[in-house]
Design a protein around this motif. Structure first.
Motif, PDB file in Angstrom:
ATOM      1  N   LEU A 209      54.080  30.385  42.360  1.00  0.00           N
ATOM      2  CA  LEU A 209      53.335  31.781  42.220  1.00  0.00           C
ATOM      3  C   LEU A 209      53.213  32.175  41.064  1.00  0.00           C
ATOM      4  O   LEU A 209      52.458  32.878  40.336  1.00  0.00           O
ATOM      5  CB  LEU A 209      54.119  32.719  43.098  1.00  0.00           C
ATOM      6  CG  LEU A 209      53.922  32.336  44.748  1.00  0.00           C
ATOM      7  CD1 LEU A 209      54.955  33.397  45.439  1.00  0.00           C
ATOM      8  CD2 LEU A 209      52.420  32.548  45.038  1.00  0.00           C
ATOM      9  N   ASP A 210      54.403  31.825  39.973  1.00  0.00           N
ATOM     10  CA  ASP A 210      54.565  32.264  38.561  1.00  0.00           C
ATOM     11  C   ASP A 210      53.532  31.652  37.816  1.00  0.00           C
ATOM     12  O   ASP A 210      52.739  32.109  37.044  1.00  0.00           O
ATOM     13  CB  ASP A 210      55.892  31.727  38.263  1.00  0.00           C
ATOM     14  CG  ASP A 210      56.923  32.566  38.706  1.00  0.00           C
ATOM     15  OD1 ASP A 210      56.719  33.867  39.230  1.00  0.00           O
ATOM     16  OD2 ASP A 210      58.037  32.252  38.459  1.00  0.00           O
ATOM     17  N   LEU A 211      53.333  30.119  38.111  1.00  0.00           N
ATOM     18  CA  LEU A 211      52.286  29.450  37.707  1.00  0.00           C
ATOM     19  C   LEU A 211      50.663  29.961  37.654  1.00  0.00           C
ATOM     20  O   LEU A 211      49.687  30.261  37.180  1.00  0.00           O
ATOM     21  CB  LEU A 211      52.041  27.962  38.170  1.00  0.00           C
ATOM     22  CG  LEU A 211      53.283  27.085  37.321  1.00  0.00           C
ATOM     23  CD1 LEU A 211      53.153  25.632  37.969  1.00  0.00           C
ATOM     24  CD2 LEU A 211      53.136  26.883  35.951  1.00  0.00           C
ATOM     25  N   LEU A 212      50.678  30.453  39.289  1.00  0.00           N
ATOM     26  CA  LEU A 212      49.045  31.047  39.452  1.00  0.00           C
ATOM     27  C   LEU A 212      49.028  32.328  38.806  1.00  0.00           C
ATOM     28  O   LEU A 212      47.817  32.691  38.245  1.00  0.00           O
ATOM     29  CB  LEU A 212      49.267  31.095  41.188  1.00  0.00           C
ATOM     30  CG  LEU A 212      48.964  29.772  41.827  1.00  0.00           C
ATOM     31  CD1 LEU A 212      49.053  30.088  43.173  1.00  0.00           C
ATOM     32  CD2 LEU A 212      47.838  29.134  41.397  1.00  0.00           C
ATOM     33  N   GLU A 213      50.092  33.126  38.564  1.00  0.00           N
ATOM     34  CA  GLU A 213      49.859  34.574  37.953  1.00  0.00           C
ATOM     35  C   GLU A 213      49.664  33.991  36.476  1.00  0.00           C
ATOM     36  O   GLU A 213      48.741  34.838  36.009  1.00  0.00           O
ATOM     37  CB  GLU A 213      51.370  35.163  38.058  1.00  0.00           C
ATOM     38  CG  GLU A 213      51.356  36.361  37.316  1.00  0.00           C
ATOM     39  CD  GLU A 213      50.159  37.468  37.894  1.00  0.00           C
ATOM     40  OE1 GLU A 213      49.507  38.132  37.212  1.00  0.00           O
ATOM     41  OE2 GLU A 213      49.808  37.603  39.326  1.00  0.00           O
ATOM     42  N   LYS A 214      50.312  32.978  35.683  1.00  0.00           N
ATOM     43  CA  LYS A 214      50.156  32.810  34.456  1.00  0.00           C
ATOM     44  C   LYS A 214      48.474  32.379  34.389  1.00  0.00           C
ATOM     45  O   LYS A 214      47.802  32.656  33.278  1.00  0.00           O
ATOM     46  CB  LYS A 214      50.900  31.907  33.926  1.00  0.00           C
ATOM     47  CG  LYS A 214      52.430  32.389  33.780  1.00  0.00           C
ATOM     48  CD  LYS A 214      53.128  31.075  33.272  1.00  0.00           C
ATOM     49  CE  LYS A 214      54.609  31.491  33.101  1.00  0.00           C
ATOM     50  NZ  LYS A 214      55.657  30.597  32.860  1.00  0.00           N
ATOM     51  N   LEU A 215      48.180  31.525  35.220  1.00  0.00           N
ATOM     52  CA  LEU A 215      46.565  31.251  35.165  1.00  0.00           C
ATOM     53  C   LEU A 215      45.658  32.159  35.366  1.00  0.00           C
ATOM     54  O   LEU A 215      44.761  32.402  34.453  1.00  0.00           O
ATOM     55  CB  LEU A 215      46.335  30.121  36.341  1.00  0.00           C
ATOM     56  CG  LEU A 215      44.888  29.573  36.655  1.00  0.00           C
ATOM     57  CD1 LEU A 215      44.646  28.939  35.240  1.00  0.00           C
ATOM     58  CD2 LEU A 215      44.789  28.775  37.493  1.00  0.00           C
ATOM     59  N   ASP A 216      45.947  33.273  36.256  1.00  0.00           N
ATOM     60  CA  ASP A 216      45.284  34.532  36.285  1.00  0.00           C
ATOM     61  C   ASP A 216      45.129  35.338  35.027  1.00  0.00           C
ATOM     62  O   ASP A 216      44.020  35.716  34.641  1.00  0.00           O
ATOM     63  CB  ASP A 216      45.616  35.252  37.659  1.00  0.00           C
ATOM     64  CG  ASP A 216      45.284  34.803  39.023  1.00  0.00           C
ATOM     65  OD1 ASP A 216      44.408  33.917  38.902  1.00  0.00           O
ATOM     66  OD2 ASP A 216      46.002  35.077  39.919  1.00  0.00           O
TER      67      ASP A 216
ATOM     68  N   ASN B  41      42.484  37.384  30.100  1.00  0.00           N
ATOM     69  CA  ASN B  41      42.343  37.208  28.681  1.00  0.00           C
ATOM     70  C   ASN B  41      40.985  36.570  28.038  1.00  0.00           C
ATOM     71  O   ASN B  41      40.685  36.946  27.224  1.00  0.00           O
ATOM     72  CB  ASN B  41      43.664  36.704  28.125  1.00  0.00           C
ATOM     73  CG  ASN B  41      44.895  37.434  28.440  1.00  0.00           C
ATOM     74  OD1 ASN B  41      44.628  38.781  28.530  1.00  0.00           O
ATOM     75  ND2 ASN B  41      46.111  36.801  28.193  1.00  0.00           N
ATOM     76  N   HIS B  42      40.865  35.244  28.635  1.00  0.00           N
ATOM     77  CA  HIS B  42      39.881  34.622  28.159  1.00  0.00           C
ATOM     78  C   HIS B  42      38.468  35.262  28.661  1.00  0.00           C
ATOM     79  O   HIS B  42      37.543  35.374  27.732  1.00  0.00           O
ATOM     80  CB  HIS B  42      39.514  33.196  28.772  1.00  0.00           C
ATOM     81  CG  HIS B  42      38.393  32.452  28.412  1.00  0.00           C
ATOM     82  ND1 HIS B  42      38.200  31.939  27.162  1.00  0.00           N
ATOM     83  CD2 HIS B  42      37.330  31.963  29.216  1.00  0.00           C
ATOM     84  CE1 HIS B  42      37.226  31.189  27.189  1.00  0.00           C
ATOM     85  NE2 HIS B  42      36.640  31.223  28.422  1.00  0.00           N
ATOM     86  N   THR B  43      38.280  36.053  29.803  1.00  0.00           N
ATOM     87  CA  THR B  43      36.985  36.966  30.068  1.00  0.00           C
ATOM     88  C   THR B  43      36.843  37.928  28.993  1.00  0.00           C
ATOM     89  O   THR B  43      35.837  38.253  28.548  1.00  0.00           O
ATOM     90  CB  THR B  43      37.181  37.332  31.480  1.00  0.00           C
ATOM     91  OG1 THR B  43      37.241  36.080  32.321  1.00  0.00           O
ATOM     92  CG2 THR B  43      36.000  37.861  31.969  1.00  0.00           C
ATOM     93  N   GLN B  44      37.911  38.370  28.524  1.00  0.00           N
ATOM     94  CA  GLN B  44      38.118  39.959  27.812  1.00  0.00           C
ATOM     95  C   GLN B  44      37.578  39.105  26.394  1.00  0.00           C
ATOM     96  O   GLN B  44      37.073  39.902  25.868  1.00  0.00           O
ATOM     97  CB  GLN B  44      39.138  40.580  27.997  1.00  0.00           C
ATOM     98  CG  GLN B  44      39.588  41.161  29.073  1.00  0.00           C
ATOM     99  CD  GLN B  44      40.773  41.782  29.185  1.00  0.00           C
ATOM    100  OE1 GLN B  44      41.831  41.608  28.274  1.00  0.00           O
ATOM    101  NE2 GLN B  44      41.091  42.490  30.224  1.00  0.00           N
ATOM    102  N   SER B  45      38.189  38.191  26.076  1.00  0.00           N
ATOM    103  CA  SER B  45      37.756  37.848  24.608  1.00  0.00           C
ATOM    104  C   SER B  45      36.376  37.391  24.370  1.00  0.00           C
ATOM    105  O   SER B  45      35.944  37.152  23.247  1.00  0.00           O
ATOM    106  CB  SER B  45      38.834  36.731  24.251  1.00  0.00           C
ATOM    107  OG  SER B  45      38.748  35.641  24.937  1.00  0.00           O
ATOM    108  N   THR B  46      35.710  36.791  25.618  1.00  0.00           N
ATOM    109  CA  THR B  46      34.173  36.268  25.472  1.00  0.00           C
ATOM    110  C   THR B  46      33.333  37.236  25.490  1.00  0.00           C
ATOM    111  O   THR B  46      32.310  37.323  25.271  1.00  0.00           O
ATOM    112  CB  THR B  46      34.092  35.090  26.361  1.00  0.00           C
ATOM    113  OG1 THR B  46      34.263  35.871  27.637  1.00  0.00           O
ATOM    114  CG2 THR B  46      35.007  34.011  26.188  1.00  0.00           C
TER     115      THR B  46
END
Length: 67
Positions: A49-56, A61-66
Motif C-alpha cells: 500500500l505504501d508503494l502504491l501511494e508513492k507511485l500515485d 507530480n509528473h502530471t503537474q510538472s508537464t
C-alpha cells in the motif's frame, strides 16, 4: 478369441481413462477456485500500500510538472 476380448476391453479402458481425466480436471478446478478465493480474502500488505501511494504521488507530480 483373445483378439475379440481385447477389442471389446479397449473401448472400456478408454472410457475409464476419459472419466478419470474428467474427474481429475474437476478436482483441479475446485482446488484452484478455493485457492483463488483464499487469496482474494487476504489483506494487502502495508508495504504494498505504501508503494502504491508513492507511485500515485509520483504520477501526480509528473502530471503537474508537464502542464
Amino acid at each position: 478369441m483373445n483378439a475379440k476380448k481385447n477389442s471389446i476391453d479397449a473401448p472400456e479402458k478408454v472410457r475409464v481413462r476419459r472419466r478419470d481425466i474428467k474427474n481429475a480436471e474437476t478436482e483441479i478446478g475446485l482446488k484452484l477456485r478455493a485457492l483463488y478465493a483464499s487469496v482474494q480474502e487476504e489483506e494487502i500488505p502495508a508495504r504494498f500500500l505504501d508503494l502504491l501511494e508513492k507511485l500515485d504521488e509520483a504520477e501526480r507530480n509528473h502530471t503537474q510538472s508537464t502542464k
